[in-house]
Design an enzyme around this catalytic site. Structure first.
Site, PDB file in Angstrom:
ATOM      1  N   MET A  30       0.906  -1.170   0.171  1.00 42.19           N
ATOM      2  CA  MET A  30      -0.088  -0.102   0.045  1.00 42.19           C
ATOM      3  C   MET A  30       0.732   1.288  -0.133  1.00 42.19           C
ATOM      4  SD  MET A  30      -2.211  -1.571   3.049  1.00 42.19           S
ATOM      5  CE  MET A  30      -3.552  -0.262   3.265  1.00 42.19           C
TER       6      MET A  30
ATOM      7  N   LEU B 259       0.270   5.283   6.502  1.00 49.02           N
ATOM      8  CA  LEU B 259       1.388   5.666   5.279  1.00 49.02           C
ATOM      9  C   LEU B 259       2.210   4.360   4.755  1.00 49.02           C
ATOM     10  CD1 LEU B 259       3.473   8.384   7.183  1.00 49.02           C
ATOM     11  CD2 LEU B 259       1.792   8.647   5.291  1.00 49.02           C
ATOM     12  N   GLY B 260       3.400   4.276   4.248  1.00 49.34           N
ATOM     13  CA  GLY B 260       3.672   3.244   3.545  1.00 49.34           C
ATOM     14  C   GLY B 260       3.581   1.913   4.288  1.00 49.34           C
ATOM     15  N   SER B 261       3.083   0.909   3.920  1.00 42.25           N
ATOM     16  CA  SER B 261       2.438  -0.162   4.731  1.00 42.25           C
ATOM     17  C   SER B 261       2.326  -1.264   3.660  1.00 42.25           C
ATOM     18  CB  SER B 261       1.451   0.229   5.405  1.00 42.25           C
ATOM     19  OG  SER B 261       0.446   0.584   4.855  1.00 42.25           O
ATOM     20  N   GLN B 262       1.966  -2.557   4.311  1.00 43.17           N
ATOM     21  CA  GLN B 262       1.419  -3.889   3.636  1.00 43.17           C
ATOM     22  C   GLN B 262       0.566  -4.290   4.326  1.00 43.17           C
ATOM     23  OE1 GLN B 262       3.356  -8.089   3.564  1.00 43.17           O
ATOM     24  NE2 GLN B 262       4.630  -6.710   2.656  1.00 43.17           N
TER      25      GLN B 262
END
EC number: 4.1.1.-
Length: 206
Positions: free
Chosen positions: A84, A170-173
């Site tokens: 994501m 924020l930037g993640s999975q």
């Protein structure tokens, strides 16, 4: 002085607009059907792995995390990891309907990202959903930038397919754990959407 005030005002407005955009939660028409598993997140499929012994792992920022949920997947399972980006909608949705039977939160490390010689641990949540005799898992993995993921559900709660279950900042999975008796219907690099994209279909030979 007026020039600096204008610059400050533009910066504040830009930050406000980004915050509003990041936390957006658009309405979704949820895909319906039997024997299907939906994507729990908006993003891009980063990896698809099969674990024959049912003891799955997830990968983030160069780290590998064993999930220790093999008791729910004795016949093996797939793990589909969805990246994501900061531009994606970060609301997570339930891949199936059912009852929440397990939730585990693991704290992340709060060391600066540039610090060497220190194990950096991603904050994450593990959720197991039971539907009939089958289990499906969702794993939220926060990035080092924000290190924040949260759930709006609790153990014992019954949820619907496509229902909102939490969010990552924020930037993640987000990863989904899928029983071995399903066929994966997405490929690495494919765009998926929470509550809409079918990522697995139960095999008819079972």
């Amino acid at each position: 002085m007026g020039k600096y005030k204008k610059f400050f005002a533009i910066a504040v407005c830009s930050l406000l607009l980004f915050t509003v955009y990041f936390y957006r939660d658009p309405d979704r028409v949820i895909t319906k059907g039997n024997n299907i598993i939906l994507s729990p997140a908006d993003g891009t499929v980063e990896y698809i792995k099969f674990y024959e012994n049912g003891n799955p792992e997830v990968f983030k920022d160069g780290n590998c995390y064993v999930l220790n949920v093999s008791r729910y997947f004795p016949n093996g399972c797939y793990v589909v990891g969805i990246f994501m980006s900061p531009l994606d909608v970060h609301v997570n949705r339930a891949p199936i309907g059912g009852r929440i039977v397990y939730i585990k939160h693991i704290d992340g490390s709060f060391y600066p990202a540039f610090l060497e010689g220190v194990e950096k641990i991603n904050e994450r949540n593990i959720v197991i959903i039971k539907n009939g005799s089958e289990y499906v898992g969702v794993v939220q993995i926060a990035g080092f930038v924000a290190r924040r993921c949260w759930l709006s559900i609790k153990e014992g709660e019954c949820i619907n397919m496509g229902q909102k279950i939490g969010m990552i900042k924020l930037g993640s999975q987000t990863a989904v754990i899928i029983p071995a008796n399903y066929n994966i219907t997405v490929k690495v690099g494919e765009r998926v959407y929470a509550g809409q994209t079918i990522i697995a279909v139960k095999r008819t030979d079972n």
